[in-house]
Design a protein around this motif. Structure first.
Motif, PDB file in Angstrom:
ATOM      1  N   ARG A 125      51.406  -7.923 -64.264  1.00  0.00           N
ATOM      2  CA  ARG A 125      51.367  -9.249 -64.855  1.00  0.00           C
ATOM      3  C   ARG A 125      50.868  -9.191 -66.299  1.00  0.00           C
ATOM      4  O   ARG A 125      51.444  -9.791 -67.195  1.00  0.00           O
ATOM      5  CB  ARG A 125      50.459 -10.162 -64.020  1.00  0.00           C
ATOM      6  N   ASP A 126      49.811  -8.351 -66.491  1.00  0.00           N
ATOM      7  CA  ASP A 126      49.290  -8.200 -67.850  1.00  0.00           C
ATOM      8  C   ASP A 126      50.379  -7.682 -68.774  1.00  0.00           C
ATOM      9  O   ASP A 126      50.536  -8.141 -69.902  1.00  0.00           O
ATOM     10  CB  ASP A 126      48.112  -7.224 -67.862  1.00  0.00           C
ATOM     11  N   ALA A 127      51.124  -6.703 -68.248  1.00  0.00           N
ATOM     12  CA  ALA A 127      52.164  -6.088 -69.069  1.00  0.00           C
ATOM     13  C   ALA A 127      53.252  -7.094 -69.405  1.00  0.00           C
ATOM     14  O   ALA A 127      53.717  -7.169 -70.541  1.00  0.00           O
ATOM     15  CB  ALA A 127      52.758  -4.890 -68.336  1.00  0.00           C
ATOM     16  N   THR A 128      53.669  -7.885 -68.444  1.00  0.00           N
ATOM     17  CA  THR A 128      54.745  -8.836 -68.700  1.00  0.00           C
ATOM     18  C   THR A 128      54.318  -9.934 -69.661  1.00  0.00           C
ATOM     19  O   THR A 128      55.118 -10.469 -70.402  1.00  0.00           O
ATOM     20  CB  THR A 128      55.238  -9.508 -67.400  1.00  0.00           C
ATOM     21  N   LYS A 129      53.033 -10.258 -69.627  1.00  0.00           N
ATOM     22  CA  LYS A 129      52.565 -11.302 -70.515  1.00  0.00           C
ATOM     23  C   LYS A 129      52.699 -10.890 -71.973  1.00  0.00           C
ATOM     24  O   LYS A 129      53.020 -11.684 -72.840  1.00  0.00           O
ATOM     25  CB  LYS A 129      51.096 -11.624 -70.218  1.00  0.00           C
ATOM     26  N   SER A 130      52.431  -9.591 -72.225  1.00  0.00           N
ATOM     27  CA  SER A 130      52.423  -9.157 -73.611  1.00  0.00           C
ATOM     28  C   SER A 130      53.795  -8.702 -74.087  1.00  0.00           C
ATOM     29  O   SER A 130      53.982  -8.411 -75.255  1.00  0.00           O
ATOM     30  CB  SER A 130      51.408  -8.031 -73.798  1.00  0.00           C
ATOM     31  N   LYS A 131      54.754  -8.615 -73.184  1.00  0.00           N
ATOM     32  CA  LYS A 131      56.058  -8.086 -73.590  1.00  0.00           C
ATOM     33  C   LYS A 131      57.151  -9.100 -73.330  1.00  0.00           C
ATOM     34  O   LYS A 131      56.972 -10.028 -72.537  1.00  0.00           O
ATOM     35  CB  LYS A 131      56.375  -6.820 -72.780  1.00  0.00           C
ATOM     36  N   PRO A 132      58.294  -8.912 -73.964  1.00  0.00           N
ATOM     37  CA  PRO A 132      59.421  -9.772 -73.631  1.00  0.00           C
ATOM     38  C   PRO A 132      59.810  -9.619 -72.171  1.00  0.00           C
ATOM     39  O   PRO A 132      59.538  -8.608 -71.546  1.00  0.00           O
ATOM     40  CB  PRO A 132      60.544  -9.298 -74.549  1.00  0.00           C
ATOM     41  N   ARG A 133      60.454 -10.580 -71.680  1.00  0.00           N
ATOM     42  CA  ARG A 133      60.631 -10.751 -70.262  1.00  0.00           C
ATOM     43  C   ARG A 133      61.368  -9.614 -69.531  1.00  0.00           C
ATOM     44  O   ARG A 133      61.258  -9.470 -68.329  1.00  0.00           O
ATOM     45  CB  ARG A 133      61.380 -12.067 -70.067  1.00  0.00           C
ATOM     46  N   LYS A 134      62.118  -8.800 -70.263  1.00  0.00           N
ATOM     47  CA  LYS A 134      63.030  -7.924 -69.544  1.00  0.00           C
ATOM     48  C   LYS A 134      62.387  -6.713 -68.828  1.00  0.00           C
ATOM     49  O   LYS A 134      62.944  -6.170 -67.904  1.00  0.00           O
ATOM     50  CB  LYS A 134      64.106  -7.405 -70.505  1.00  0.00           C
ATOM     51  N   ASP A 135      61.213  -6.287 -69.330  1.00  0.00           N
ATOM     52  CA  ASP A 135      60.668  -5.048 -68.759  1.00  0.00           C
ATOM     53  C   ASP A 135      59.922  -5.273 -67.450  1.00  0.00           C
ATOM     54  O   ASP A 135      59.340  -6.317 -67.220  1.00  0.00           O
ATOM     55  CB  ASP A 135      59.706  -4.406 -69.760  1.00  0.00           C
TER      56      ASP A 135
END
Lengths: 203, 630
Positions: free
Chosen positions: B616-626
């Motif tokens: 979740r942390d990762a998705t918050k900081s990155k664009p949605r695709k990863d």
């Protein structure tokens, strides 16, 4: 007619860190005809008690496999449970009629949103297609397999959205257990989420 | 030329100590070594011993008696009954046919029919001492030839009794009491004699079952090892005495006694106590046989004696070959069977002495027959040597003869030492999963109790190599020591490493310090008795505090692994620091090290599986695709 009995087989290896599943489970109605079974808590060493699981299956009409959708599949304890409990000669094969005419479905949570599970999208297959092994497993056991209920895009869901989905889950369980419910009513839906949202009684 | 007891002892022991290792080195086996030693020190070579050789032989026959007791111990009644068919069948045929042919031959040769019959019967018997000793030494007791030989020999030992009874009937003179058989029963009427004989067999069986075992338990409780040895000797000698006094074969009686005790928990302890006595007495017996060969007689008539020896051995071998073939012994096993049993046995000495006293055979012939017997016994190890070195390789069947009869593993693969609370759990778990270990324990009360519950437990001190030997250490795969006392565990380990290096050792250790000492000995499989339990307790405590079972399950396994790794690491460092710190100081020092190590131990490091918060942390900081496939 009495209410249909529901058995929720819940499997999450890291439940303590799963926000969405905590919310979902908190919405399961505390009613005597609904049983929640926390498989990872019951079998941390994967030593599934086959007789006990069979007994529980015999006591219920609807089986729900509730789990996160890891790597397009269920966590390993679900597979272990299937391998050990659905015995030849009991669940399938000659004389294997113990589950005949029961209902089954998957309730899944996935990080990916609904639209990435499509032929032209990143995951290339639909959720229903990924669930094919479950569908066929239950069909072999003469169980009617229903469309899944899915909570998707969990990482991006706001708390309020999650609460709403929890309420849907609650409503789903209550509607499934109604004496008059027939699987014919829902067969055409891709997700049971849609059935709940489209249902006329929705408040 | 005898210089007192000590001198004689020196002569015998020196001869044995010199000749036997040489014979073994040359691949001849210990029996031939003893025989050669006997010939060397006998009256016709070095002359260290004279006519007293015969007396020594009588004394040393007790070795045969002990051997049969030990054989009986390894053969519980069930197995004995199973073997009965081959004992009666093979043995009966062999003795009957051989005696008949020899009777005919000797009769034609000019013997009176009485002399021919008596000699034929005496010559039909083979040597239990030589054959069984050789077979045991070469580890062939469990092969088809070994079992066949054993059956035949056992029948012969039994047959001695009716033969002894028959001989007086053939006697030309009135029955005199001979050197062999002055028994208590001679003056009794026939039916009473029979009754006494049956009665004493009954006494052995009943006493063995109801008297000896409780008696041994009592002795075992005193924990005096020499007292147990004394009791073992007492049992054997009492049986022998009882048998002799009613005119039965002492060997047969002790064999029976052995069979009765084979089921008792003291089986292995008795075996290991009597083994050295048996070995020494048998050695003495073979030396006496060698010393008693009358070379003057042979020198006077070498051709006749050579002819007799070869004719008799040939007849015996042929009959044995036919009998063995009839009973399904084949190829190299058959060769071993009939060559091995082709000699005339030690009972012939007794029988010919008796025959001579009864006047059936004259002194000259008696001497010749005695010489024939001794020579055939001496020749046997040579024949077997020739068989092994020259004939067997040509059979080209190799050592492993196919077929289910061969090389049956009598012993269990696992020996479990110590059956207190720790060992008993191990043993129960193995048994629940179909593995029956041979269990040794030094508490005779517990052994008694467990045997009543059907466990395969034996009493004895496992730090003695003989006990492990008789428990089957040579054939076992694993040795588990689960004794309470760490010192005893260490001693067992050291002994096993020295005497049975092929055994994989699995040891219970009380704690870390014990484990270090075991590591110093090179033991790899060390099980500290409390580590798993205490971690499991920790798991349940955390569970009661609300932690998830599966996460705890993984954490527990990881923690045990961490602890074991730390233990091996510290074991290496331990020797670097001063060797003089006391045990207590050492324990505290280690404790300190461990606690320090734990501070750096992160139970969840390198475990991000199923961690959705991280995603979740990762998705918050990155664009949605990863990273959204999960």
């Amino acid at each position: 007619m009495s209410l249909k009995k529901i058995l929720i087989l819940f499997a999450h290896p890291r439940y303590e860190q799963s926000r969405s599943n905590r919310v979902l489970l908190s919405h399961v109605p505390r009613r005597s005809h609904i049983t929640v079974r926390d498989l990872y808590e019951a079998y941390p060493d994967f030593d599934v008690d086959i007789d006990h699981e069979k007994e529980l299956l015999a006591q219920h009409d609807i089986i729900i496999l509730h789990h996160p959708f890891y790597w397009y599949h269920a966590p390993p304890l679900i597979k272990q449970w299937i391998d050990m409990v659905l015995e030849f000669g009991w669940a399938y094969g000659p004389g294997g009629n113990a589950l005949k005419d029961k209902l089954a479905l998957n309730v899944i949570t996935s990080g990916g949103a609904r639209d990435v599970y499509a032929h032209d999208a990143r995951n290339r297959f639909t959720v229903r297609e990924f669930l094919a092994p479950f569908e066929q497993t239950f069909r072999l056991c003469q169980v009617h397999y229903l469309p899944p209920f899915a909570v998707q895009g969990t990482h991006r869901l706001a708390d309020a959205e999650l609460e709403a989905l929890g309420a849907q889950y609650c409503e789903l369980l209550l509607k499934l257990s109604e004496p008059g419910f027939s699987h014919d009513a829902v067969n055409d839906y891709e997700f049971l989420n849609d059935w709940i949202l489209n249902s006329p009684e929705k408040t | 030329m005898s210089g007192g007891f000590l001198f004689q002892a020196v002569v015998y022991l020196t001869a044995a100590v010199v000749c036997v290792p040489v014979a073994k080195r040359l691949g001849m086996g210990s029996v031939l070594g003893y025989l050669i030693a006997g010939i060397l020190i006998g009256p016709f070579m070095l002359g260290f011993i004279g006519e007293e050789g015969g007396d020594i032989m009588h004394f040393a026959e007790f070795g045969v008696v002990m051997m049969l007791f030990l054989i009986g111990l390894e053969l519980d009644p069930g197995k004995f009954l199973k073997m009965w068919k081959s004992i009666a069948g093979m043995g009966g045929l062999q003795v009957g046919i051989t005696a008949a042919i020899l009777f005919g031959g000797l009769w034609i040769f000019g013997f009176t029919w009485q002399a021919a019959l008596a000699s034929g019967l005496a010559l039909a018997l083979s040597s239990t001492a030589i054959v069984l000793q050789t077979m045991k030494e070469k580890g062939m007791m469990q092969t088809t030839s070994g079992k066949g030989s054993f059956s035949v020999l056992l029948f012969q030992d039994i047959a001695v009794i009716p033969i002894l009874a028959l001989l007086p009937l053939l006697g030309a003179q009135v029955h005199e009491t001979g050197a062999h058989g002055h028994t208590l029963l001679d003056d009794l009427p026939g039916w009473l004699q029979t009754l006494a004989v049956l009665g004493s067999v009954g006494v052995i069986i009943l006493a063995g079952r109801y008297l000896v075992v409780p008696f041994l338990r009592l002795i075992a409780r005193t924990r005096l090892r020499e007292l147990f040895t004394a009791s073992a000797l007492l049992i054997v000698i009492s049986i022998a005495f009882l048998m002799e006094s009613v005119g039965l074969s002492a060997a047969l009686g002790t064999f029976l006694g052995g069979v009765v005790l084979a089921n008792s928990e003291f089986r292995h302890e008795l075996e290991s106590d009597l083994e050295p006595f048996k070995g020494l007495l048998l050695g003495l017996f073979f030396i006496a046989v060698g010393a008693s060969i009358n070379f003057h007689l042979i020198a006077g008539n070498p051709a006749r004696i050579a002819l007799l020896v070869s004719a008799i051995m040939l007849v015996k071998a042929l009959v044995l070959a036919a009998v063995g073939f009839r009973f399904g012994i084949r190829k190299d096993q058959l060769l071993l069977f009939f060559l091995g049993l082709s000699q005339v046995g030690e009972f012939a000495f007794v029988l010919f002495a008796f025959i001579s006293q009864l006047g059936i055979l004259d002194d000259d012939w008696t001497g010749i027959m005695m010489a024939v017997t001794a020579i055939s016994m001496t020749v046997t190890p040579l024949v077997l040597l020739v068989n092994e070195k020259l004939l067997m390789p040509r059979m080209a069947t190799g050592k492993a003869e196919p077929g289910p009869m061969d090389s049956i593993d009598e012993h269990h693969k696992v020996i479990l030492v110590g059956f207190a609370h720790f060992g008993s759990t191990v043993g129960r778990f193995l048994r629940a999963n179909g593995v029956d270990a041979t269990i040794l324990d030094s508490d005779s009360d517990r052994v008694d109790l467990l045997r009543k519950m059907g466990f395969n437990v034996y009493y004895g001190d496992a730090t003695r190599p003989e006990l492990l030997e008789s428990a089957g250490a040579a054939d076992a795969k694993l040795l588990v020591t689960a004794i309470d006392s760490p010192e005893t565990n260490l001693r067992v380990v050291e002994m096993v490493q020295k005497h049975f290096p092929h055994l994989e050792i699995i040891v219970r250790a009380r704690n870390r310090i014990d484990a270090y000492e075991l590591m110093d000995l090179g033991v790899k499989n060390i099980y500290r008795e409390s580590i798993d339990t205490s971690v499991r307790m920790g798991v349940d405590i955390l569970r009661k505090l609300g932690h998830r079972a599966y996460s705890l399950h993984r954490a527990a396994q990881r923690f045990i692994r961490h602890d074991e790794e730390a233990m091996w690491k510290l074991a290496g460092e331990r020797h670097d620091k001063g060797k003089y710190i006391t045990r207590v100081r050492e324990e505290i020092a280690i404790q300190e090290r461990i606690l320090n190590d734990d501070r750096h131990y992160n139970p969840s490091a390198s475990d991000h599986a199923w961690d959705s918060e991280q995603l979740r942390d990762a998705t918050k900081s990155k664009p949605r695709k990863d990273n959204e496939n999960r």
